[in-house]
Design an enzyme around this catalytic site. Structure first.
Site, PDB file in Angstrom:
ATOM      1  N   HIS A 156      -7.890  -0.487  83.486  1.00  0.00           N
ATOM      2  CA  HIS A 156      -8.182  -0.782  82.074  1.00  0.00           C
ATOM      3  C   HIS A 156      -7.724   0.432  81.251  1.00  0.00           C
ATOM      4  CE1 HIS A 156      -9.900  -2.553  78.602  1.00  0.00           C
ATOM      5  NE2 HIS A 156     -11.196  -2.340  78.801  1.00  0.00           N
TER       6      HIS A 156
ATOM      7  N   HIS B 139       0.452  -7.809  81.447  1.00  0.00           N
ATOM      8  CA  HIS B 139      -0.885  -7.891  80.833  1.00  0.00           C
ATOM      9  C   HIS B 139      -1.536  -9.193  81.265  1.00  0.00           C
ATOM     10  CE1 HIS B 139      -4.014  -8.215  77.711  1.00  0.00           C
ATOM     11  NE2 HIS B 139      -3.924  -6.901  77.661  1.00  0.00           N
TER      12      HIS B 139
ATOM     13  N   ASP C 241       0.109   0.685  76.667  1.00  0.00           N
ATOM     14  CA  ASP C 241       0.104   1.954  77.398  1.00  0.00           C
ATOM     15  C   ASP C 241       1.506   2.461  77.709  1.00  0.00           C
ATOM     16  OD1 ASP C 241      -2.726   1.763  77.581  1.00  0.00           O
ATOM     17  OD2 ASP C 241      -2.498   0.388  79.266  1.00  0.00           O
TER      18      ASP C 241
HETATM   19  C1  MLT Z   1      -7.215  -3.844  75.973  1.00  0.00           C
HETATM   20  O1  MLT Z   1      -6.755  -3.369  74.929  1.00  0.00           O
HETATM   21  O2  MLT Z   1      -8.425  -4.035  76.143  1.00  0.00           O
HETATM   22  C2  MLT Z   1      -6.287  -4.067  77.110  1.00  0.00           C
HETATM   23  O3  MLT Z   1      -5.018  -4.475  76.684  1.00  0.00           O
HETATM   24  C3  MLT Z   1      -6.856  -4.917  78.210  1.00  0.00           C
HETATM   25  C4  MLT Z   1      -7.201  -6.338  77.882  1.00  0.00           C
HETATM   26  O4  MLT Z   1      -6.969  -6.851  76.804  1.00  0.00           O
HETATM   27  O5  MLT Z   1      -7.730  -6.998  78.802  1.00  0.00           O
END
Ligand code: MLT
Length: 388
Positions: free
Chosen positions: A229, A270, A325
């Protein structure tokens, strides 16, 4: 949500133990993530609001409308009035083992804020506003105490949430203007990502047991700490440093070699998105402006082209595109924040505000003010012989 009997999702055995992937669990008013267009804040595509004032973005998530000029002034003043952090928090932080990861410090720090100033009647909005206002001081202190940059710098909250944060960081050898420009955008982009990301879901479920806002956010930050995460931004930057070139053909060869050796290509793919994450798109563009000549930025740009090309060759890869990221750490290191250990804390500084907004909705607003019930999902028995 017109028909309460509408079937939203058919659950089969194959869905079990998949991390609730795709399961509708509840409703969310702050943001949503569409697979092709990505993040929206209360209906606004993030590409339309990425450069609003950080405080205005927080206001949007809390109030579901962008503030008028007067509302923004009042909201900022309210945050200023709540920004003071008890010296006991900073003194206790100073005693923590330096070996601890900055996210471990953040989790402790959130609980310390709770121990030194929580509301008398578990008022989620009150406590949430206090966390939003105080976190810049806490996170700046985590940097300074761990990095040996000196004692915490006094807070001047009237500078603005991020401007004050940059001032309190006092990063040696950084250009404060560029740092402020980047961190304002970084903060807005990382605030919220739908209802079901791990840290948000965790915070809301802990709060559903009526734990206070501070403990709930501490738990959610433990979720964010995991490398799958929030800590992916730290790992991603270290991965980019390993690429070691910005020559596009060499970058492509590196990606092929990593895949051949069954290693991860960090920053791509993702759980929900099926196209380039708009949070990445915005940062690639911002990078041109603030660090276009940075060698690592050029590596990230080469990865954007060549990693996607290589990943697309594999039909099993459902999303070969960069996520947030893939680029965020590159920009942070280019403006003076070279130690990637802190990148997830910066993510947390922002994400806590979005989680506050979602917890307030679940605890105070939903079900006509009754709030969401305590989370209690069903698990199917496996390998448990009947020993009645
Ligand atoms: C987020 O910003 O929380 C991440 O991209 C992970 C997600 O959306 O599950």
């Amino acid at each position: 949500m017109s028909d309460s009997n509408e079937v939203l999702f058919e659950i089969t055995q194959a869905h079990l133990n998949t991390g609730l992937r795709g399961f509708p669990v509840g409703t969310v008013r702050t943001s949503f993530v569409s697979p092709d267009k990505g993040l929206h804040y209360v209906g606004y595509p993030v590409s339309k609001v990425w450069n609003v004032d950080p405080e205005a973005a927080v206001y949007l998530l809390l109030n579901k409308e962008l503030p008028t000029d007067e509302q923004l002034v009042a909201f900022k003043a309210e945050l200023v009035s709540r920004a003071q952090v008890s010296p006991a928090v900073l003194n206790t932080l100073a005693q923590l083992p330096k070996e601890g990861h900055p996210m471990e410090w953040l989790i402790v720090g959130l609980n310390l804020l709770g121990m030194t100033g929580k509301s008398a009647n578990n008022d989620y909005l009150e406590d949430g506003m206090n966390v939003i206002a105080k976190l810049p001081t806490l996170v700046a202190a985590i940097f300074r105490l761990r990095e040996g940059w000196g004692a915490p710098i006094a807070s001047q909250p009237e500078l603005g949430l991020i401007e004050n944060f940059v001032n309190m960081l006092g990063v040696p050898d950084a250009d404060p203007e560029k740092l402020t420009k980047l961190l304002r955008v970084f903060y807005v982009l990382h605030l919220d990502h739908g209802g079901g990301n791990l840290s948000t879901f965790t915070g809301k479920s802990v709060a559903s047991g009526l734990a206070d806002m501070y403990a709930s956010l501490g738990a959610s930050m433990a979720g964010l700490y995991g490398p799958r995460h929030g800590r992916a931004n730290q790992d991603c930057l270290n991965f980019l440093r390993k690429v070691g070139t910005n020559n596009k053909d060499e970058v492509e060869a590196f990606v092929r070699n990593e895949l051949a050796n069954k290693r991860l290509i960090f920053g791509f793919g993702h759980a929900v998105l099926r196209s380039e994450d708009p949070r990445a798109t915005i940062q690639y563009k911002l990078g041109e402006e603030i660090c276009g000549d940075d060698p690592l930025y050029k590596t990230a740009i080469a990865m954007r082209e060549r990693a996607v090309k290589v990943l697309k060759e594999n039909p099993k890869v459902s999303n070969p595109y960069p996520n947030v990221d893939a680029i965020s750490g590159t920009l942070l290191q280019a403006v003076g924040l070279a130690n990637s250990d802190y990148y997830t804390v910066l993510f947390g500084l922002s994400r806590c505000s979005g989680i506050v907004a979602q917890i307030v909705d679940e605890r105070v607003n939903f079900r006509n003010g009754k709030g969401v019930a305590i989370y209690r999902c069903k698990y199917i028995t496996e390998n448990q012989p009947n020993r009645d």
